[in-house]
Design a protein around this motif. Structure first.
Motif, PDB file in Angstrom:
ATOM      1  N   ALA A 182     123.403 -85.843  29.927  1.00 46.33           N
ATOM      2  CA  ALA A 182     123.483 -86.910  28.939  1.00 46.33           C
ATOM      3  C   ALA A 182     122.161 -87.106  28.217  1.00 46.33           C
ATOM      4  O   ALA A 182     121.090 -86.971  28.805  1.00 46.33           O
ATOM      5  CB  ALA A 182     123.902 -88.218  29.609  1.00 46.33           C
ATOM      6  N   MET A 183     122.266 -87.454  26.937  1.00 49.27           N
ATOM      7  CA  MET A 183     121.113 -87.867  26.140  1.00 49.27           C
ATOM      8  C   MET A 183     121.366 -89.281  25.654  1.00 49.27           C
ATOM      9  O   MET A 183     122.440 -89.578  25.135  1.00 49.27           O
ATOM     10  CB  MET A 183     120.920 -86.911  24.961  1.00 49.27           C
ATOM     11  N   LEU A 184     120.389 -90.163  25.852  1.00 45.50           N
ATOM     12  CA  LEU A 184     120.504 -91.562  25.456  1.00 45.50           C
ATOM     13  C   LEU A 184     119.568 -91.828  24.284  1.00 45.50           C
ATOM     14  O   LEU A 184     118.347 -91.623  24.398  1.00 45.50           O
ATOM     15  CB  LEU A 184     120.140 -92.492  26.611  1.00 45.50           C
ATOM     16  N   VAL A 185     120.128 -92.259  23.165  1.00 43.24           N
ATOM     17  CA  VAL A 185     119.338 -92.641  22.002  1.00 43.24           C
ATOM     18  C   VAL A 185     119.332 -94.167  21.942  1.00 43.24           C
ATOM     19  O   VAL A 185     120.353 -94.789  21.610  1.00 43.24           O
ATOM     20  CB  VAL A 185     119.924 -92.044  20.700  1.00 43.24           C
ATOM     21  N   LEU A 186     118.201 -94.771  22.311  1.00 42.80           N
ATOM     22  CA  LEU A 186     118.103 -96.223  22.359  1.00 42.80           C
ATOM     23  C   LEU A 186     117.924 -96.796  20.956  1.00 42.80           C
ATOM     24  O   LEU A 186     117.630 -96.073  19.990  1.00 42.80           O
ATOM     25  CB  LEU A 186     116.953 -96.643  23.266  1.00 42.80           C
ATOM     26  N   ALA A 187     118.069 -98.110  20.850  1.00 44.46           N
ATOM     27  CA  ALA A 187     118.066 -98.762  19.539  1.00 44.46           C
ATOM     28  C   ALA A 187     116.746 -98.581  18.799  1.00 44.46           C
ATOM     29  O   ALA A 187     116.710 -98.592  17.565  1.00 44.46           O
ATOM     30  CB  ALA A 187     118.388-100.250  19.698  1.00 44.46           C
ATOM     31  N   ASP A 188     115.656 -98.408  19.528  1.00 43.22           N
ATOM     32  CA  ASP A 188     114.350 -98.299  18.884  1.00 43.22           C
ATOM     33  C   ASP A 188     113.879 -96.861  18.733  1.00 43.22           C
ATOM     34  O   ASP A 188     112.702 -96.606  18.456  1.00 43.22           O
ATOM     35  CB  ASP A 188     113.303 -99.100  19.669  1.00 43.22           C
ATOM     36  N   ALA A 189     114.765 -95.891  18.899  1.00 39.97           N
ATOM     37  CA  ALA A 189     114.365 -94.478  18.841  1.00 39.97           C
ATOM     38  C   ALA A 189     113.951 -94.087  17.423  1.00 39.97           C
ATOM     39  O   ALA A 189     114.455 -94.628  16.426  1.00 39.97           O
ATOM     40  CB  ALA A 189     115.517 -93.592  19.309  1.00 39.97           C
ATOM     41  N   ASP A 190     113.045 -93.122  17.330  1.00 38.66           N
ATOM     42  CA  ASP A 190     112.734 -92.477  16.057  1.00 38.66           C
ATOM     43  C   ASP A 190     113.899 -91.531  15.758  1.00 38.66           C
ATOM     44  O   ASP A 190     114.046 -90.490  16.410  1.00 38.66           O
ATOM     45  CB  ASP A 190     111.415 -91.711  16.174  1.00 38.66           C
ATOM     46  N   LEU A 191     114.724 -91.882  14.793  1.00 38.18           N
ATOM     47  CA  LEU A 191     115.982 -91.158  14.584  1.00 38.18           C
ATOM     48  C   LEU A 191     115.773 -89.738  14.071  1.00 38.18           C
ATOM     49  O   LEU A 191     116.561 -88.840  14.399  1.00 38.18           O
ATOM     50  CB  LEU A 191     116.885 -91.948  13.635  1.00 38.18           C
ATOM     51  N   GLU A 192     114.738 -89.521  13.272  1.00 37.25           N
ATOM     52  CA  GLU A 192     114.472 -88.165  12.797  1.00 37.25           C
ATOM     53  C   GLU A 192     114.135 -87.254  13.971  1.00 37.25           C
ATOM     54  O   GLU A 192     114.672 -86.148  14.103  1.00 37.25           O
ATOM     55  CB  GLU A 192     113.310 -88.175  11.791  1.00 37.25           C
TER      56      GLU A 192
END
Length: 538
Positions: free
Chosen positions: A281-291
């Motif tokens: 699994a990979m978790l992208v949290l709300a404050d992640a750098d989306l690029e």
């Protein structure tokens, strides 16, 4: 079959790279002379062959081993191991350092073989070169210290002198997979050799030339040739024979086969290490750098066409950034270039076999039929090669779909949205597997706190898998159905040894003396034990 999988009606997908005019082909790389040289020491009385997934064409004729050949290989290895075990650890380690230099100097040779045998892009093949060189350097420098006798506090300090010794197990039986034929063959064998063992290896037949090239380079670096025996053949035939004769078993492969290997080793009271499957699994949290997260997802999901035990197959994205993240991720995925040239430039290569291709196709087709949406990919690319499949992103996956929980082992990732971190952690942990995970956030301490709650052997913060795997001083392996044991670091070499405690008692015995009767001795020892605790001795 839906039109998302129909190359005749689907819109233009990932761009295809064509090989430049005059580029090297299989026949230029795998000549009859090379195949004969690499296979001359393989213990085998039959004949088999391997093929390149780029075209399906035969690469080379190879010897095929029988269970009797496996027994012969172990006899040869066992004879050679005695002298090798008596060789000082520093001299053994020096072989690994020379091997390190040979690999880097002649990497183009093995990169060609890796690509031809696995179908992967050249940059992904180079990940294997990096991993092998790192392991060779690490154990070339650290093995003597890992193996050095260690002094321990004895039962009675000063009076009891204790040393912990490390002895090689003998002959390691290694069963290596097809997906990383350089790293998961010689990369795993290096610490076994450094520890003083011999190895009998069964690589996958379709990727045997890569492992045999590694063997030739290690012998060139100074490893006695008889110390590394190679046998080839069908797994259900040759694998049990390897387990039957080994003093220790090292296996990398599927969870199902791993259970069978463990049972065979247990029946003989032989230890084993197993790196098995994953549904990472990979978790992208709300404050992640989306690029950065989107680029990391491309690496994590589609390196080696997803045929990597630690690749990402489940992607959990915070609902507040999901649309923005997926827009970036899908755009990068659609732009990935597919190709089969023996050169850098392609972003992804081929699947390795018809079995892998069919499994990927089945997972995607079933998910689409049950309502999943294809955000990118979702179709075969026979215009490039018979086993090419586009990198695929599926949205709207639910538990009724096989792709939700079963390992795909291909270029397919499922996307799920979450509302808070506790939910994401719970869902990420809701699997029998526990190999690798990835967390993306701008807050490093927050990422590490989330990582500590994930039930996986490795967790990468702001990277997909390479940071943890490339940190060779730290252990790497799986929890749950992802296996037992670890590679890398001290655990990666000490597992190939037997620990022995040597305790020398001096001056006084651990028994009544100086006229003490049993009761007085017991009272004296009780006082001594309290004193040792008060002195904070361990």
């Amino acid at each position: 079959m839906t039109d998302t999988l129909d190359t005749a009606t689907a819109p233009a997908g990932n761009p295809a790279l064509t090989a430049p005019e005059g580029a090297r082909g299989p026949a230029d790389v795998v000549t009859p002379e090379l195949a004969a040289r690499l296979t001359r020491d393989v213990v085998g009385s039959g004949t088999t062959a391997n093929h390149t997934p780029f075209t399906g064409d035969k690469l080379a004729d190879l010897p095929e081993s029988t269970p009797e050949d496996v027994a012969t290989a172990f006899e040869r290895a066992r004879t050679a191991q005695k002298a090798w075990a008596a060789t000082p650890a520093r001299r053994r380690a020096a072989v690994l350092l020379r091997f390190h230099d040979l690999v880097l100097a002649r990497q183009d040779e093995v990169l060609d073989l890796i690509q031809l045998e696995t179908g992967k892009a050249r940059l992904h093949a180079h990940e294997e070169v990096q991993a092998v060189a790192s392991a060779a350097r690490h154990y070339g420098r650290k093995a003597p210290a890992y193996l050095r006798p260690k002094g321990r506090i004895g039962a009675v300090p000063v009076l009891t002198k204790v040393s912990e010794l490390r002895h090689p197990r003998g002959v390691v039986g290694q069963i290596a997979p097809w997906n990383y034929p350089f790293e998961l063959s010689v990369g795993d064998a290096l610490p076994a050799f450094a520890a003083g063992n011999a190895v009998v290896m069964k690589p996958d037949t379709e990727t045997a030339l890569t492992a045999l090239w590694a063997r030739e380079r290690l012998i060139e670096a100074g490893l006695p040739a008889e110390l590394w025996q190679v046998v080839l053949g069908e797994g259900p035939v040759i694998g049990p024979a390897v387990v039957q004769h080994a003093d220790y078993v090292s296996f990398t492969g599927s969870t199902r086969t791993g259970r069978e290997v463990a049972q065979g080793a247990a029946a003989r009271l032989v230890s084993c290490s197993l790196e098995l499957g994953g549904k990472n699994a990979m978790l992208v949290l709300a404050d992640a750098d989306l690029e950065k997260a989107a680029a990391g997802a491309v690496r994590g999901c589609f390196s080696s066409a997803g045929q990597l035990c630690i690749s990402i197959e489940r992607l959990y994205v915070h609902e507040s950034v999901a649309d923005a993240f997926l827009e970036r991720f899908a755009a990068l995925t659609r732009a990935m270039r597919l190709g089969s040239a023996l050169a850098y430039g392609a972003d992804m290569g081929s699947l390795v076999s018809r079995r892998q291709f069919d499994n990927v196709n089945r997972h995607v087709e079933e998910a689409v039929e049950k309502g999943a949406k294809v955000l990118a990919g979702g179709r075969a690319r026979p215009d490039i090669g018979p086993l090419f499949y586009e990198p695929t992103i599926l949205d709207g996956v639910d538990t009724s779909m096989t792709v939700c929980a079963e390992e795909t082992f291909g270029p397919v990732v499922s996307v799920y949205r979450f509302g808070d971190e506790d939910e994401a952690i719970e869902r990420a942990n809701d699997t029998a597997y526990g190999l690798n995970a990835s967390v993306w956030t701008r807050n490093g301490s927050r990422g590490r706190a989330v990582a500590a709650r994930l039930r996986t052997g490795t967790v990468n913060v702001n990277e997909s898998y390479a940071a943890a795997y490339g940190s060779v001083q730290a252990p790497m392996g799986g929890m749950g159905s992802s296996g037992i044991g670890r590679r890398h670091g001290s655990e990666g070499i000490l597992k190939f040894t037997e620990a022995q405690t040597v305790a020398q008692q001096r001056l006084l015995p651990l028994a009544p003396s100086f006229g003490m009767d049993d009761e007085k001795y017991a009272a004296f020892m009780s006082i001594s034990l309290r004193a040792l605790k008060a002195l904070r001795l361990r």
